[in-house]
Design an enzyme around this catalytic site. Structure first.
Site, PDB file in Angstrom:
ATOM      1  N   TYR A   1      -1.938 -20.374   0.008  1.00 33.57           N
ATOM      2  CA  TYR A   1      -1.194 -21.322   0.849  1.00 33.57           C
ATOM      3  C   TYR A   1      -0.395 -22.268  -0.052  1.00 33.57           C
ATOM      4  O   TYR A   1       0.813 -22.417   0.086  1.00 33.57           O
ATOM      5  CB  TYR A   1      -2.177 -22.086   1.745  1.00 33.57           C
ATOM      6  CG  TYR A   1      -1.614 -23.355   2.362  1.00 33.57           C
ATOM      7  CD1 TYR A   1      -0.789 -23.310   3.477  1.00 33.57           C
ATOM      8  CD2 TYR A   1      -1.904 -24.604   1.803  1.00 33.57           C
ATOM      9  CE1 TYR A   1      -0.273 -24.473   4.023  1.00 33.57           C
ATOM     10  CE2 TYR A   1      -1.404 -25.772   2.346  1.00 33.57           C
ATOM     11  CZ  TYR A   1      -0.583 -25.697   3.453  1.00 33.57           C
ATOM     12  OH  TYR A   1      -0.062 -26.849   3.989  1.00 33.57           O
TER      13      TYR A   1
ATOM     14  N   LYS B   1       3.578 -22.828  -0.686  1.00 34.25           N
ATOM     15  CA  LYS B   1       4.193 -24.123  -0.347  1.00 34.25           C
ATOM     16  C   LYS B   1       5.047 -24.596  -1.529  1.00 34.25           C
ATOM     17  O   LYS B   1       6.081 -25.222  -1.343  1.00 34.25           O
ATOM     18  CB  LYS B   1       3.136 -25.189  -0.004  1.00 34.25           C
ATOM     19  CG  LYS B   1       2.389 -24.987   1.291  1.00 34.25           C
ATOM     20  CD  LYS B   1       3.253 -25.035   2.539  1.00 34.25           C
ATOM     21  CE  LYS B   1       3.678 -26.390   3.004  1.00 34.25           C
ATOM     22  NZ  LYS B   1       4.439 -26.331   4.286  1.00 34.25           N
TER      23      LYS B   1
HETATM   24  N1  LIG Z   1      -2.417 -30.473   8.455  1.00 34.14           N
HETATM   25  C1  LIG Z   1      -2.354 -30.991   7.238  1.00 34.14           C
HETATM   26  O1  LIG Z   1      -3.273 -31.658   6.751  1.00 34.14           O
HETATM   27  C2  LIG Z   1      -1.110 -30.798   6.425  1.00 34.14           C
HETATM   28  C3  LIG Z   1      -0.974 -31.532   5.251  1.00 34.14           C
HETATM   29  C4  LIG Z   1       0.170 -31.369   4.478  1.00 34.14           C
HETATM   30  C5  LIG Z   1       1.181 -30.509   4.906  1.00 34.14           C
HETATM   31  N2  LIG Z   1       1.037 -29.824   6.060  1.00 34.14           N
HETATM   32  C6  LIG Z   1       2.148 -28.972   6.509  1.00 34.14           C
HETATM   33  O2  LIG Z   1       2.568 -29.461   7.766  1.00 34.14           O
HETATM   34  C7  LIG Z   1       3.122 -28.395   8.542  1.00 34.14           C
HETATM   35  C8  LIG Z   1       2.515 -28.400   9.923  1.00 34.14           C
HETATM   36  O3  LIG Z   1       1.126 -28.202   9.815  1.00 34.14           O
HETATM   37  P1  LIG Z   1       0.143 -28.344  11.056  1.00 34.14           P
HETATM   38  O4  LIG Z   1      -1.101 -28.930  10.520  1.00 34.14           O
HETATM   39  O5  LIG Z   1       0.860 -28.977  12.182  1.00 34.14           O
HETATM   40  O6  LIG Z   1      -0.147 -26.801  11.370  1.00 34.14           O
HETATM   41  P2  LIG Z   1      -0.162 -26.023  12.771  1.00 34.14           P
HETATM   42  O7  LIG Z   1      -0.802 -24.700  12.472  1.00 34.14           O
HETATM   43  O8  LIG Z   1      -0.730 -26.845  13.845  1.00 34.14           O
HETATM   44  O9  LIG Z   1       1.386 -25.790  13.058  1.00 34.14           O
HETATM   45  C9  LIG Z   1       2.155 -24.808  12.439  1.00 34.14           C
HETATM   46  C10 LIG Z   1       3.041 -24.141  13.482  1.00 34.14           C
HETATM   47  O10 LIG Z   1       3.849 -23.147  12.827  1.00 34.14           O
HETATM   48  C11 LIG Z   1       3.958 -22.041  13.728  1.00 34.14           C
HETATM   49  N3  LIG Z   1       4.280 -20.823  13.002  1.00 34.14           N
HETATM   50  C12 LIG Z   1       3.479 -20.174  12.121  1.00 34.14           C
HETATM   51  N4  LIG Z   1       4.089 -19.054  11.704  1.00 34.14           N
HETATM   52  C13 LIG Z   1       5.304 -19.000  12.318  1.00 34.14           C
HETATM   53  C14 LIG Z   1       6.377 -18.080  12.289  1.00 34.14           C
HETATM   54  N5  LIG Z   1       6.330 -16.957  11.553  1.00 34.14           N
HETATM   55  N6  LIG Z   1       7.475 -18.332  13.048  1.00 34.14           N
HETATM   56  C15 LIG Z   1       7.518 -19.443  13.829  1.00 34.14           C
HETATM   57  N7  LIG Z   1       6.517 -20.350  13.903  1.00 34.14           N
HETATM   58  C16 LIG Z   1       5.423 -20.126  13.153  1.00 34.14           C
HETATM   59  C17 LIG Z   1       2.591 -21.976  14.393  1.00 34.14           C
HETATM   60  O11 LIG Z   1       2.648 -21.236  15.600  1.00 34.14           O
HETATM   61  C18 LIG Z   1       2.258 -23.435  14.586  1.00 34.14           C
HETATM   62  O12 LIG Z   1       2.660 -23.893  15.866  1.00 34.14           O
HETATM   63  C19 LIG Z   1       2.889 -27.129   7.743  1.00 34.14           C
HETATM   64  O13 LIG Z   1       4.062 -26.796   7.040  1.00 34.14           O
HETATM   65  C20 LIG Z   1       1.805 -27.511   6.755  1.00 34.14           C
HETATM   66  O14 LIG Z   1       1.917 -26.759   5.571  1.00 34.14           O
HETATM   67  C21 LIG Z   1      -0.081 -29.947   6.844  1.00 34.14           C
HETATM   68  C1  LIG Z   2     -16.975 -28.694   5.132  1.00 37.95           C
HETATM   69  C2  LIG Z   2     -16.572 -29.997   4.508  1.00 37.95           C
HETATM   70  C3  LIG Z   2     -16.848 -30.044   3.021  1.00 37.95           C
HETATM   71  C4  LIG Z   2     -15.152 -30.385   4.715  1.00 37.95           C
HETATM   72  C5  LIG Z   2     -14.652 -30.335   6.163  1.00 37.95           C
HETATM   73  C6  LIG Z   2     -13.292 -30.912   6.301  1.00 37.95           C
HETATM   74  C7  LIG Z   2     -12.194 -29.993   5.745  1.00 37.95           C
HETATM   75  C8  LIG Z   2     -11.996 -28.866   6.740  1.00 37.95           C
HETATM   76  C9  LIG Z   2     -10.917 -30.795   5.518  1.00 37.95           C
HETATM   77  C10 LIG Z   2     -11.134 -31.949   4.524  1.00 37.95           C
HETATM   78  C11 LIG Z   2      -9.839 -32.119   3.724  1.00 37.95           C
HETATM   79  C12 LIG Z   2      -8.862 -31.259   4.507  1.00 37.95           C
HETATM   80  C13 LIG Z   2      -7.538 -30.874   3.906  1.00 37.95           C
HETATM   81  C14 LIG Z   2      -6.908 -29.690   4.315  1.00 37.95           C
HETATM   82  C15 LIG Z   2      -7.588 -28.746   5.266  1.00 37.95           C
HETATM   83  C16 LIG Z   2      -8.837 -29.308   5.945  1.00 37.95           C
HETATM   84  C17 LIG Z   2      -9.703 -30.058   4.943  1.00 37.95           C
HETATM   85  C18 LIG Z   2     -10.113 -29.154   3.783  1.00 37.95           C
HETATM   86  C19 LIG Z   2      -5.596 -29.253   3.716  1.00 37.95           C
HETATM   87  C20 LIG Z   2      -5.942 -28.249   2.621  1.00 37.95           C
HETATM   88  C21 LIG Z   2      -4.712 -28.549   4.760  1.00 37.95           C
HETATM   89  C22 LIG Z   2      -3.379 -28.134   4.164  1.00 37.95           C
HETATM   90  C23 LIG Z   2      -2.654 -29.333   3.612  1.00 37.95           C
HETATM   91  O1  LIG Z   2      -1.422 -28.978   3.044  1.00 37.95           O
HETATM   92  C24 LIG Z   2      -3.498 -30.071   2.565  1.00 37.95           C
HETATM   93  C25 LIG Z   2      -2.730 -31.303   2.096  1.00 37.95           C
HETATM   94  O2  LIG Z   2      -2.087 -31.262   1.044  1.00 37.95           O
HETATM   95  O3  LIG Z   2      -2.731 -32.308   2.755  1.00 37.95           O
HETATM   96  C26 LIG Z   2      -4.842 -30.481   3.194  1.00 37.95           C
HETATM   97  C27 LIG Z   2      -5.724 -31.281   2.242  1.00 37.95           C
HETATM   98  C28 LIG Z   2      -6.908 -31.839   2.977  1.00 37.95           C
END
Ligand SMILES: NC(=O)c1ccc[n+]([C@@H]2O[C@H](COP(=O)([O-])OP(=O)(O)OC[C@H]3O[C@@H](n4cnc5c(N)ncnc54)[C@H](O)[C@@H]3O)[C@@H](O)[C@H]2O)c1
Ligand SMILES: CC(C)CCC[C@@H](C)[C@H]1CC[C@H]2C3=C(CC[C@]12C)[C@@]1(C)CC[C@H](O)[C@@H](C(=O)O)[C@@H]1CC3
Length: 358
Positions: free
Chosen positions: A157, A161
């Site tokens: 992932y 990214k």
């Molecule tokens: N959640 C976090 O902690 C976190 C932290 C840092 C960055 N991000 C980034 O933020 C963005 C949003 O993450 P999120 O947590 O809302 O995830 P999410 O899974 O809730 O949302 C992602 C969306 O992308 C859509 N998608 C996936 N593949 C696709 C494709 N081929 N075509 C069209 N749509 C597609 C999914 O259907 C989904 O609705 C992502 O780019 C993720 O990398 C998330």
């Molecule tokens: C079972 C326990 C040890 C932990 C349970 C919680 C975890 C599922 C979350 C704690 C920190 C989270 C996190 C992400 C996913 C969910 C956790 C591991 C990311 C890796 C998701 C993708 C984002 O891009 C990352 C970011 O850069 O923000 C998230 C980092 C924190």
């Protein structure tokens, strides 16, 4: 005039830094957790929004849904008609750990998004990247945007990214009138988050949240979703040919690093579960997580299971990783709009079905 009529209609939603007239924008990944919060705020601010996503998860007035795969340029082009601003926040879930899927969607799909934006005459592209693009599983304290990309990213992932962010920032082209910027949030949480709180509760219900990995003092950023949305909108509105933000990444955090285990405990206790109490050495748990991963690969032909404690999660739970958002404050005028305490309270209140005993 239309202008003053529109200002009246915007009423309390008006803010000096936000648009005073309606604009059309597209949110790729708008059905997801962050995407939907972004769409809701954009509507509040008087934008009309096209959502492009592989699935449709809701309906809202003012939103046009386009269901499709972002790797399909023709499908994208119909969603980008008359759109000048695109937010790209689609990605496969990190937990899928599917290398080919990440490469197809995050790398080749992002190339397709850029090409579709250029073909459709889009002027601004705001990418949701991740602060993890510089994280290698070892401590990052107050990391700034000039840290090098991770040479050994913690998973596929993150690896994709990094490539995605490079593609979008390199596509910034002032002479062509195509401007790009990347937002790097970290640890997004809030209502409707499908991964952080549900995974935590799942682990607590299985009795796996009794232990603290390491000494429990490691500071981490968790960012309330509305702050992440605010950062995206500020970036879009500051993105002009004469702005220093063109082609640059920006960390967006709550600017309140917290001990990883204090954050987990506050969420767990808020939902009625006991806080983790017993300490385990970091290297022991990391080693066990690696062993478990190896076992899942060996046993894959006969049985499949998903371990809770993956090496990636253990690394995130046992190290420092918090980031400076000084550049966002300076260049975007960013300031978190919801404090960590308030964000945790709103998040806990939004998951009644995950409370202990529910
Ligand atoms: N959640 C976090 O902690 C976190 C932290 C840092 C960055 N991000 C980034 O933020 C963005 C949003 O993450 P999120 O947590 O809302 O995830 P999410 O899974 O809730 O949302 C992602 C969306 O992308 C859509 N998608 C996936 N593949 C696709 C494709 N081929 N075509 C069209 N749509 C597609 C999914 O259907 C989904 O609705 C992502 O780019 C993720 O990398 C998330
Ligand atoms: C079972 C326990 C040890 C932990 C349970 C919680 C975890 C599922 C979350 C704690 C920190 C989270 C996190 C992400 C996913 C969910 C956790 C591991 C990311 C890796 C998701 C993708 C984002 O891009 C990352 C970011 O850069 O923000 C998230 C980092 C924190």
């Amino acid at each position: 005039s239309f202008y003053s009529w529109w200002q009246l209609c915007l009423g309390n939603n008006r803010c000096d830094c936000l648009p005073q007239v309606s604009k059309r924008c597209a949110v790729i990944g708008g059905s997801g957790f962050l995407g939907r919060h972004l769409v809701e705020k954009l509507l509040d601010r008087g934008y009309s929004v096209s959502v492009f996503d592989i699935r449709q998860s809701y309906e809202l007035p003012g939103v046009t849904f386009h269901q499709g795969d972002l790797c399909d340029k023709q499908a994208l082009l119909s969603a980008l008609k008359d759109v000048s601003l695109v937010f790209h926040c689609a990605s496969p879930a990190p937990s899928s750990d599917d290398r080919l899927l990440f490469e197809r969607v995050n790398i080749r799909g992002t190339q397709t998004v850029i090409q579709a934006c250029l073909d459709a005459g889009v002027q601004k592209l705001v990418l949701t990247s991740s602060a993890s693009v510089v994280f290698e599983g070892t401590d990052v304290k107050n990391g700034k945007e000039d840290l090098p990309y991770a040479k050994k990213p913690i998973d596929y992932y993150t690896q994709t990214k990094i490539e995605q962010e490079k593609l979008v920032l390199e596509a910034c082209n002032k002479p062509k009138g195509f401007l790009t910027v990347a937002i790097r949030p970290h640890g997004i949480f809030g209502p409707r988050d499908p991964q952080l709180v549900p995974t935590l509760v799942d682990a607590a219900r299985q009795g796996k949240m009794k232990f603290i990995i390491g000494d429990g003092t490691n500071l981490v950023d968790f960012t309330y979703v509305e702050n992440v949305v605010h950062g995206h909108i500020l970036a879009a509105e500051h993105l002009r040919a004469d702005s220093p933000i063109c082609g640059k990444p920006y960390h967006i955090t709550n600017d309140e690093p917290i001990r990883f285990w204090d954050f987990m405990s506050e969420v767990l206790v808020g939902l009625g579960y006991p806080a983790p109490r017993f300490h385990l050495p970091y290297t022991l748990v990391y080693g066990l997580a690696l062993l478990l991963l190896l076992l899942t690969w060996i046993l894959r032909p006969v049985m499949s299971f998903k371990p809770t404690f993956t090496p990636m999660r253990v690394a995130l739970a046992g190290t420092y990783h918090y980031y400076s958002c000084e550049h966002a404050k300076e260049h975007l005028g960013y300031k978190p709009v919801v404090s960590l305490k308030e964000g945790i309270a709103r998040t806990v209140a939004s998951y009644p079905h995950l409370r202990r005993g529910a």
